[in-house]
Scaffold this motif. Structure first.
Motif, PDB file in Angstrom:
ATOM      1  N   ARG A  17      -1.391   7.908   2.562  1.00 20.99           N
ATOM      2  CA  ARG A  17      -1.103   8.517   3.865  1.00 20.99           C
ATOM      3  C   ARG A  17       0.219   7.973   4.386  1.00 20.99           C
ATOM      4  N   ARG A  18       1.110   8.876   4.779  1.00 20.25           N
ATOM      5  CA  ARG A  18       2.406   8.469   5.306  1.00 20.25           C
ATOM      6  C   ARG A  18       2.463   8.759   6.788  1.00 20.25           C
ATOM      7  N   GLU A  19       2.888   7.799   7.546  1.00 19.77           N
ATOM      8  CA  GLU A  19       3.029   7.939   8.990  1.00 19.77           C
ATOM      9  C   GLU A  19       4.473   8.247   9.338  1.00 19.77           C
ATOM     10  N   ILE A  20       4.674   9.018  10.387  1.00 20.61           N
ATOM     11  CA  ILE A  20       6.020   9.226  10.918  1.00 20.61           C
ATOM     12  C   ILE A  20       6.342   7.992  11.733  1.00 20.61           C
ATOM     13  N   THR A  21       7.365   7.257  11.322  1.00 23.97           N
ATOM     14  CA  THR A  21       7.691   6.003  11.988  1.00 23.97           C
ATOM     15  C   THR A  21       8.794   6.152  13.022  1.00 23.97           C
ATOM     16  N   ILE A  55       4.609  18.758  12.644  1.00 22.04           N
ATOM     17  CA  ILE A  55       4.024  17.615  11.950  1.00 22.04           C
ATOM     18  C   ILE A  55       3.735  17.953  10.495  1.00 22.04           C
ATOM     19  N   LYS A 111       5.394  16.101   7.042  1.00 18.88           N
ATOM     20  CA  LYS A 111       4.581  15.408   6.032  1.00 18.88           C
ATOM     21  C   LYS A 111       4.953  15.933   4.698  1.00 18.88           C
TER      22      LYS A 111
END
Length: 47
Positions: free
Chosen positions: A2-6, A43, A47
């Protein structure tokens, strides 16, 4: 994985432009589509 928007950056513009870039690549353009995307669509594109 899982990649988060930082982080993200908003750059003011004019003429109705709303464009989303990821890693320098244009992934959404309101000028091309004629419509403003909803938050969920943005979003998903990021992703």
């Amino acid at each position: 994985m899982r990649r988060e928007i930082t982080c993200f950056e908003l750059i003011p513009s004019s003429g109705g432009a709303f464009e989303v870039y990821k890693e320098g690549k244009l992934i959404y353009s309101k000028l091309s589509t004629g419509s403003f995307p909803d938050t969920e669509s943005i979003i998903k594109l990021l992703k």
